[in-house]
Design a protein around this motif. Structure first.
Motif, PDB file in Angstrom:
ATOM      1  N   VAL A 110       0.845  -1.181   0.000  1.00 11.23           N
ATOM      2  CA  VAL A 110       0.000   0.000   0.000  1.00 11.23           C
ATOM      3  C   VAL A 110       0.885   1.236   0.000  1.00 11.23           C
ATOM      4  N   SER A 111       0.608   2.121  -0.937  1.00 11.11           N
ATOM      5  CA  SER A 111       1.269   3.424  -0.957  1.00 11.11           C
ATOM      6  C   SER A 111       0.204   4.476  -0.705  1.00 11.11           C
ATOM      7  N   VAL A 112       0.573   5.525  -0.009  1.00  7.52           N
ATOM      8  CA  VAL A 112      -0.344   6.616   0.281  1.00  7.52           C
ATOM      9  C   VAL A 112       0.255   7.880  -0.316  1.00  7.52           C
ATOM     10  N   PHE A 113      -0.589   8.617  -1.047  1.00  9.91           N
ATOM     11  CA  PHE A 113      -0.104   9.819  -1.707  1.00  9.91           C
ATOM     12  C   PHE A 113      -1.179  10.890  -1.652  1.00  9.91           C
ATOM     13  N   GLY A 114      -0.751  12.118  -1.453  1.00 13.44           N
ATOM     14  CA  GLY A 114      -1.682  13.220  -1.456  1.00 13.44           C
ATOM     15  C   GLY A 114      -0.996  14.491  -1.026  1.00 13.44           C
ATOM     16  N   GLY A 115      -1.768  15.492  -0.760  1.00 10.68           N
ATOM     17  CA  GLY A 115      -1.231  16.780  -0.359  1.00 10.68           C
ATOM     18  C   GLY A 115      -1.735  17.164   1.022  1.00 10.68           C
ATOM     19  N   ILE A 116      -1.010  18.092   1.615  1.00  8.48           N
ATOM     20  CA  ILE A 116      -1.395  18.568   2.939  1.00  8.48           C
ATOM     21  C   ILE A 116      -0.794  19.957   3.136  1.00  8.48           C
ATOM     22  N   GLN A 117      -1.538  20.822   3.769  1.00  8.35           N
ATOM     23  CA  GLN A 117      -1.028  22.157   4.033  1.00  8.35           C
ATOM     24  C   GLN A 117      -0.077  22.101   5.233  1.00  8.35           C
ATOM     25  N   PRO A 118       1.018  22.854   5.173  1.00 10.38           N
ATOM     26  CA  PRO A 118       1.965  22.866   6.296  1.00 10.38           C
ATOM     27  C   PRO A 118       1.303  23.237   7.625  1.00 10.38           C
ATOM     28  N   ALA A 119       0.331  24.137   7.586  1.00  3.75           N
ATOM     29  CA  ALA A 119      -0.338  24.551   8.823  1.00  3.75           C
ATOM     30  C   ALA A 119      -1.115  23.399   9.467  1.00  3.75           C
ATOM     31  N   LYS A 120      -1.598  22.465   8.645  1.00  8.84           N
ATOM     32  CA  LYS A 120      -2.325  21.293   9.171  1.00  8.84           C
ATOM     33  C   LYS A 120      -1.353  20.194   9.589  1.00  8.84           C
ATOM     34  N   LEU A 121      -0.260  20.061   8.854  1.00  8.91           N
ATOM     35  CA  LEU A 121       0.708  19.002   9.128  1.00  8.91           C
ATOM     36  C   LEU A 121       1.513  19.280  10.400  1.00  8.91           C
ATOM     37  N   GLY A 122       1.886  20.529  10.624  1.00  9.82           N
ATOM     38  CA  GLY A 122       2.730  20.879  11.763  1.00  9.82           C
ATOM     39  C   GLY A 122       2.205  20.376  13.095  1.00  9.82           C
ATOM     40  N   PRO A 123       0.984  20.719  13.473  1.00  9.20           N
ATOM     41  CA  PRO A 123       0.454  20.240  14.748  1.00  9.20           C
ATOM     42  C   PRO A 123       0.363  18.714  14.825  1.00  9.20           C
ATOM     43  N   TYR A 124       0.036  18.093  13.713  1.00  9.28           N
ATOM     44  CA  TYR A 124      -0.077  16.631  13.693  1.00  9.28           C
ATOM     45  C   TYR A 124       1.288  16.001  13.965  1.00  9.28           C
ATOM     46  N   VAL A 125       2.317  16.498  13.296  1.00  9.37           N
ATOM     47  CA  VAL A 125       3.671  15.977  13.488  1.00  9.37           C
ATOM     48  C   VAL A 125       4.151  16.269  14.909  1.00  9.37           C
ATOM     49  N   ASN A 126       3.878  17.473  15.399  1.00  9.74           N
ATOM     50  CA  ASN A 126       4.299  17.820  16.759  1.00  9.74           C
ATOM     51  C   ASN A 126       3.707  16.870  17.795  1.00  9.74           C
ATOM     52  N   THR A 127       2.432  16.534  17.635  1.00  2.00           N
ATOM     53  CA  THR A 127       1.793  15.605  18.555  1.00  2.00           C
ATOM     54  C   THR A 127       2.452  14.229  18.481  1.00  2.00           C
ATOM     55  N   ALA A 128       2.768  13.790  17.265  1.00  2.00           N
ATOM     56  CA  ALA A 128       3.414  12.484  17.095  1.00  2.00           C
ATOM     57  C   ALA A 128       4.812  12.486  17.696  1.00  2.00           C
ATOM     58  N   VAL A 129       5.545  13.553  17.501  1.00  2.00           N
ATOM     59  CA  VAL A 129       6.927  13.632  17.998  1.00  2.00           C
ATOM     60  C   VAL A 129       6.953  13.701  19.531  1.00  2.00           C
ATOM     61  N   ARG A 130       5.956  14.321  20.117  1.00  2.00           N
ATOM     62  CA  ARG A 130       5.921  14.477  21.571  1.00  2.00           C
ATOM     63  C   ARG A 130       5.274  13.296  22.279  1.00  2.00           C
ATOM     64  N   GLY A 131       5.041  12.206  21.582  1.00  7.17           N
ATOM     65  CA  GLY A 131       4.506  11.018  22.237  1.00  7.17           C
ATOM     66  C   GLY A 131       3.009  10.991  22.348  1.00  7.17           C
ATOM     67  N   GLY A 132       2.319  11.729  21.498  1.00  3.79           N
ATOM     68  CA  GLY A 132       0.859  11.724  21.517  1.00  3.79           C
ATOM     69  C   GLY A 132       0.298  10.465  20.882  1.00  3.79           C
ATOM     70  N   ALA A 133      -1.011  10.486  20.709  1.00  4.33           N
ATOM     71  CA  ALA A 133      -1.707   9.317  20.153  1.00  4.33           C
ATOM     72  C   ALA A 133      -1.177   8.933  18.772  1.00  4.33           C
ATOM     73  N   GLU A 134      -0.693   9.910  18.016  1.00  4.02           N
ATOM     74  CA  GLU A 134      -0.193   9.651  16.670  1.00  4.02           C
ATOM     75  C   GLU A 134       1.242   9.119  16.643  1.00  4.02           C
ATOM     76  N   ASP A 135       1.848   8.924  17.811  1.00  3.09           N
ATOM     77  CA  ASP A 135       3.232   8.445  17.899  1.00  3.09           C
ATOM     78  C   ASP A 135       3.291   6.925  17.766  1.00  3.09           C
ATOM     79  N   ASP A 136       2.895   6.430  16.611  1.00  4.63           N
ATOM     80  CA  ASP A 136       2.940   4.993  16.370  1.00  4.63           C
ATOM     81  C   ASP A 136       3.775   4.644  15.128  1.00  4.63           C
TER      82      ASP A 136
END
Length: 181
Positions: free
Chosen positions: A152-178
């Motif tokens: 499975v490959s995933v491809f698409g676009g995302i605005q930096p303003a939407k991606l930043g908080p998502y990545v920050n949550t993942a990096v800080r050990g949030g629910a998205e840190d999998d």
């Protein structure tokens, strides 16, 4: 202006999808005709088998009942936009080269995987990212689906303003840190 560039990048896959759909429609029409023929052959085979049994020819009766059933054509798929993980499994089982999941707005896809009932979907994407594993679904309604190569490959676009908080949550050990991001 990311969407025009993304659309251009996937235009070949979209053409391949359209061609595949057309080819599959023709193959299904042929298949339905063959199914009608097989139905008639089976009815005749039953009559022939009954006659052979009455005459004591058991081997001939067995031979009469062996009617070749055509396989239903499988549509070649290259991409999907929005599939349940179970349907994605069916697509992968029929298309061992893999599937591209395309979402123009990837943040919507990411958020959909955070819903409470989507843990298995998120896990599947994590397992299928490298394209070298097998996967087997066992579902009451669908039965057993063996995926020889979960690619499975995933491809698409995302605005930096939407991606930043998502990545920050993942990096800080949030629910998205999998590991998905």
């Amino acid at each position: 202006l990311k969407t025009p560039a993304i659309r251009r990048a996937i235009s070949m896959l979209q053409r391949m999808e359209a061609e595949s759909k057309q080819i599959h429609a023709g193959a299904m029409a042929d298949y339905e005709v063959k199914q009608q023929l097989v139905s008639l052959q089976k009815k005749q085979a039953e009559l022939d088998a009954k006659k052979a049994l009455k005459e004591g020819r058991r081997a001939d009766a067995l031979t009469a009942l062996s009617v070749d059933t055509p396989k239903e054509p499988v549509r070649a798929r290259y991409m999907t936009n929005d599939a349940t993980v179970e349907k994605l499994g069916e697509l992968l089982a029929d298309n061992p080269a893999g599937i591209l999941v395309f979402r123009d707005e990837l943040i919507g896809w990411l958020y959909s995987l955070e819903r409470e009932n989507q843990q298995s979907a998120r896990s599947f994407y994590l397992e299928a990212w490298d394209g070298i594993g097998r996967f087997t679904y066992d579902r009451i309604g669908r039965g057993t689906i063996d995926i020889e190569s979960a690619v499975v490959s995933v491809f698409g676009g995302i605005q930096p303003a939407k991606l930043g908080p998502y990545v920050n949550t993942a990096v800080r050990g949030g629910a998205e840190d999998d590991g998905l991001i």
